[in-house]
Each structure stands twice: as structure tokens, then as C-alpha cells.
Scaffold this motif. Structure first.
Motif, PDB file in Angstrom:
ATOM      1  N   ASP A  40     -24.039  25.823  15.331  1.00  0.00           N
ATOM      2  CA  ASP A  40     -22.800  25.058  15.238  1.00  0.00           C
ATOM      3  C   ASP A  40     -21.921  25.201  16.485  1.00  0.00           C
ATOM      4  OD1 ASP A  40     -22.219  27.721  14.898  1.00  0.00           O
ATOM      5  OD2 ASP A  40     -20.878  27.441  13.186  1.00  0.00           O
ATOM      6  N   GLU A  41     -22.472  25.762  17.553  1.00  0.00           N
ATOM      7  CA  GLU A  41     -21.699  25.998  18.773  1.00  0.00           C
ATOM      8  C   GLU A  41     -21.662  24.737  19.633  1.00  0.00           C
ATOM      9  OE1 GLU A  41     -21.508  29.348  22.365  1.00  0.00           O
ATOM     10  OE2 GLU A  41     -23.202  29.274  20.969  1.00  0.00           O
ATOM     11  N   PRO A  42     -20.474  24.272  20.022  1.00  0.00           N
ATOM     12  CA  PRO A  42     -20.401  23.076  20.866  1.00  0.00           C
ATOM     13  C   PRO A  42     -21.140  23.290  22.189  1.00  0.00           C
ATOM     14  CG  PRO A  42     -18.241  23.620  19.968  1.00  0.00           C
ATOM     15  CD  PRO A  42     -19.137  24.793  19.665  1.00  0.00           C
ATOM     16  N   ALA A  43     -21.886  22.277  22.599  1.00  0.00           N
ATOM     17  CA  ALA A  43     -22.651  22.345  23.842  1.00  0.00           C
ATOM     18  C   ALA A  43     -22.643  20.984  24.512  1.00  0.00           C
ATOM     19  CB  ALA A  43     -24.084  22.801  23.572  1.00  0.00           C
ATOM     20  N   ARG A  44     -22.590  20.994  25.841  1.00  0.00           N
ATOM     21  CA  ARG A  44     -22.628  19.749  26.611  1.00  0.00           C
ATOM     22  C   ARG A  44     -23.879  19.730  27.474  1.00  0.00           C
ATOM     23  NH1 ARG A  44     -17.806  20.012  30.325  1.00  0.00           N
ATOM     24  NH2 ARG A  44     -18.050  22.252  30.039  1.00  0.00           N
ATOM     25  N   ARG A  45     -24.476  18.570  27.608  1.00  0.00           N
ATOM     26  CA  ARG A  45     -25.612  18.431  28.500  1.00  0.00           C
ATOM     27  C   ARG A  45     -25.126  18.300  29.940  1.00  0.00           C
ATOM     28  NH1 ARG A  45     -30.290  14.727  25.646  1.00  0.00           N
ATOM     29  NH2 ARG A  45     -30.198  15.668  23.570  1.00  0.00           N
TER      30      ARG A  45
ATOM     31  N   ARG B 199     -27.589  29.662  22.013  1.00  0.00           N
ATOM     32  CA  ARG B 199     -26.361  29.159  21.382  1.00  0.00           C
ATOM     33  C   ARG B 199     -26.532  29.157  19.870  1.00  0.00           C
ATOM     34  NH1 ARG B 199     -26.843  23.480  20.157  1.00  0.00           N
ATOM     35  NH2 ARG B 199     -28.887  22.692  20.826  1.00  0.00           N
TER      36      ARG B 199
ATOM     37  N   THR C 247     -22.146  25.844  27.361  1.00  0.00           N
ATOM     38  CA  THR C 247     -21.257  26.204  26.266  1.00  0.00           C
ATOM     39  C   THR C 247     -20.117  27.026  26.853  1.00  0.00           C
ATOM     40  OG1 THR C 247     -22.240  28.354  25.709  1.00  0.00           O
ATOM     41  CG2 THR C 247     -23.310  26.392  24.793  1.00  0.00           C
ATOM     42  N   ASP C 248     -19.209  27.449  26.010  1.00  0.00           N
ATOM     43  CA  ASP C 248     -18.115  28.301  26.491  1.00  0.00           C
ATOM     44  C   ASP C 248     -18.598  29.710  26.814  1.00  0.00           C
ATOM     45  OD1 ASP C 248     -16.306  26.248  26.283  1.00  0.00           O
ATOM     46  OD2 ASP C 248     -15.566  26.849  24.304  1.00  0.00           O
TER      47      ASP C 248
END
Length: 304
Positions: free
Chosen positions: A40-45, A37, A55-56
């Protein structure tokens, strides 16, 4: 593996998973999925107990088992070196489906994202020992196409599914005993270049060699690498382009070598980096020579 060692492996995975400069791979020789990733890429645990991120563009999910063992190593080559920590299982404990034909597996209940768990998994039937290389499909037309050719080898002459997969680009899901990597990005054209993020490759010419890993990787006998983590390289960015020598990255991987590397190869590395002469007894052998080349390339980069 003792409880303390298992906790150490878990610490390794959890520490590296939060570093956006670390790339992860899962697969076998000739068929690999990778996860990375951007900073600055949004990521969820993941919230189900597995170590991982979503991520997307893709996802990664791992679970620590008592049998999982890391091996850190460097490989030297003309003009540079590579570095990795292979995540290995005993050969007797790594087996997956080992299917040799396209096979429907049903809904993907273990998908990283809840919204993907109704998708249908199809094992591509690559015949890999320790990895199931799959696609996850929700499009009814593609599901029907895959079902129509189930039971056939993927690369049979005239098999229409290869073209259909390239056009539709379903999620690619590579699964091994410790976990999985999922790739959501589009499949690039044969002459195209994908982004330095989640991606996978399947190379039939390498699959035919029936190897579990590259011959240059010093994996101990009896162990099979099913995944790997690739921490930030001291002289390369995520795209493989040259950057000024980064001493912090170099020191960080040195700590991984001290913890998880082969002591003999680490000793050779230290001798070269300190300006000494490698022990001729330890320096004998293919992996030793590669470790020495890697250390010499590092000395050159440090002195540049």
C-alpha cells in the motif's frame, strides 16, 4: 544477447518491478543495497526511460543492456531454502570506479528524483570491482567533513567520517553498470532492526574476503552478479517470518527457473519434486547438492 533475449530480460524486469512482494538488491559480497516497498506504499515510476520506482523511502532504476544476463537459482540449507535471480554481467564488462579511498564525484545527475540531482556524491572507496557504494550529501557541514578526509580509506583508524555518516544518515546510493538503488531511510543503530524496506549494509569482515558473491550461489564462471531480484517466497513473508505454503508463489518461481535457471539443476529439482530419484551424474557437486536440498525442503513444505 539477441534482440529477442534482450526484450525477454526487459519483460522480466518490468514484470517484477511492479510486484511489491519482490525485493531487489544491488552490490557485492559484504556491501549491498536493497529496495522493497509495501503493497500500500505510494510509488512513482521513473519518467526518463529507466525501469524503476521511487517511494519516500528509496528508489530503484535499471536499464537493460545487451550484456545483462539473469541466472535463477535456489539454495538449500537446513530447514529451508532461498531463491533469487542474479543479474550478471561478463567479468570483462562490469568494472566501475574501483576506488579504494573516499572520493568526491560531484553532483548526482542520474538521481532517480529530480530534486536529488544537486546532491553531492561521495564514493566510500570500498574497492569493489563492479559497484560504486556512495552517499549523496546536501548538508554543508557533512560535505565539509567528507571533503576534509577525502583520499583516506573509510575504515582507517580514527577516521571521523564513519561516525558522522551514522549520525546524519545521508542517502546511500549504490551504482552498477545496469543501474542503481537509492536508500533514504535512517541508518539503524548497531543493535537496531530496520524496517523491511529500502536499506543497505556494509560489513568490513566480508569485504576483506574480496568476493563478488557468496560461494553458495551457482554463478557461471566468467560472470559477475551485480544485482538480484528476490521474488515472493512460498513460505516466508517480507520479514522472513513463516507463512503457509503458497503454491502460486512456488509456481511463479518455477517459471523463472525454467526460463533462466541452469538446466541440470532444474532437472534435479523436478526429479525430487515429482518423487523420483535424482540422476546421480547430475547430482554430483556442491551446487547440485544444494539444489536437491532446496527441492526436498519444498516437498516437506508442500506436504506439511
Amino acid at each position: 544477447m539477441t534482440g529477442q533475449a534482450e526484450r525477454s530480460v526487459e519483460t522480466l524486469l518490468r514484470t517484477q518491478i511492479i510486484d511489491p512482494d519482490c525485493t531487489w538488491s544491488l552490490g557485492s559480497y559484504g556491501a549491498v543495497a536493497a529496495f522493497r516497498r509495501n503493497p500500500d506504499e505510494p510509488a512513482r515510476r521513473l519518467d526518463d526511460g529507466r525501469i524503476g520506482l521511487m517511494t519516500d523511502r528509496g528508489a530503484i532504476a535499471f536499464a537493460v543492456s545487451p550484456a545483462l544476463r539473469p541466472f535463477a537459482y535456489e539454495t538449500g540449507f537446513t530447514g529451508g531454502w532461498s531463491q533469487a535471480v542474479a543479474l550478471c554481467l561478463p567479468a570483462a564488462a562490469c568494472a566501475m570506479g574501483r576506488r579504494a579511498v573516499l572520493t568526491e564525484l560531484g553532483a548526482d545527475a542520474a538521481a532517480a528524483r529530480p530534486e536529488d540531482r544537486d546532491g553531492i556524491l561521495f564514493d566510500l572507496g570500498l574497492g569493489l570491482d563492479a559497484v560504486d557504494a556512495c552517499v549523496r550529501v546536501t548538508d554543508p557541514a557533512l560535505i565539509a567533513c567528507l571533503r576534509a578526509v577525502s583520499g583516506r580509506p573509510l575504515f582507517d583508524a580514527g577516521n571521523p567520517v564513519v561516525h558522522a555518516l551514522k549520525v546524519s544518515g545521508p542517502h546511500r546510493v549504490f551504482v552498477a553498470r545496469p543501474g542503481r538503488i537509492e536508500v533514504y531511510t535512517a541508518i539503524p543503530a548497531p543493535d537496531g532492526v530496520g524496517e523491511p524496506g529500502p536499506h543497505c549494509h556494509i560489513l568490513p569482515q566480508l569485504l576483506r574476503l574480496r568476493r563478488t558473491h557468496a560461494a553458495t550461489a551457482p554463478i557461471p564462471h566468467g560472470w559477475v552478479p551485480v544485482a538480484a531480484l528476490h521474488p515472493a517466497h512460498p513460505v516466508k513473508d517480507a520479514c522472513g517470518l513463516s507463512i503457509p505454503f503458497d503454491a502460486a508463489r512456488h509456481a511463479a518461481f518455477e517459471r523463472l527457473l525454467d526460463a533462466w535457471g541452469d538446466p541440470g539443476l532444474v532437472a534435479l529439482r523436478r526429479a525430487v519434486l515429482s518423487g523420483g530419484v535424482p540422476d546421480p551424474v547430475l547430482a554430483d557437486g556442491r551446487f547440485a547438492r544444494s539444489a536437491i536440498r532446496a527441492a526436498r525442503a519444498q516437498r516437506a513444505a508442500m506436504d506439511a
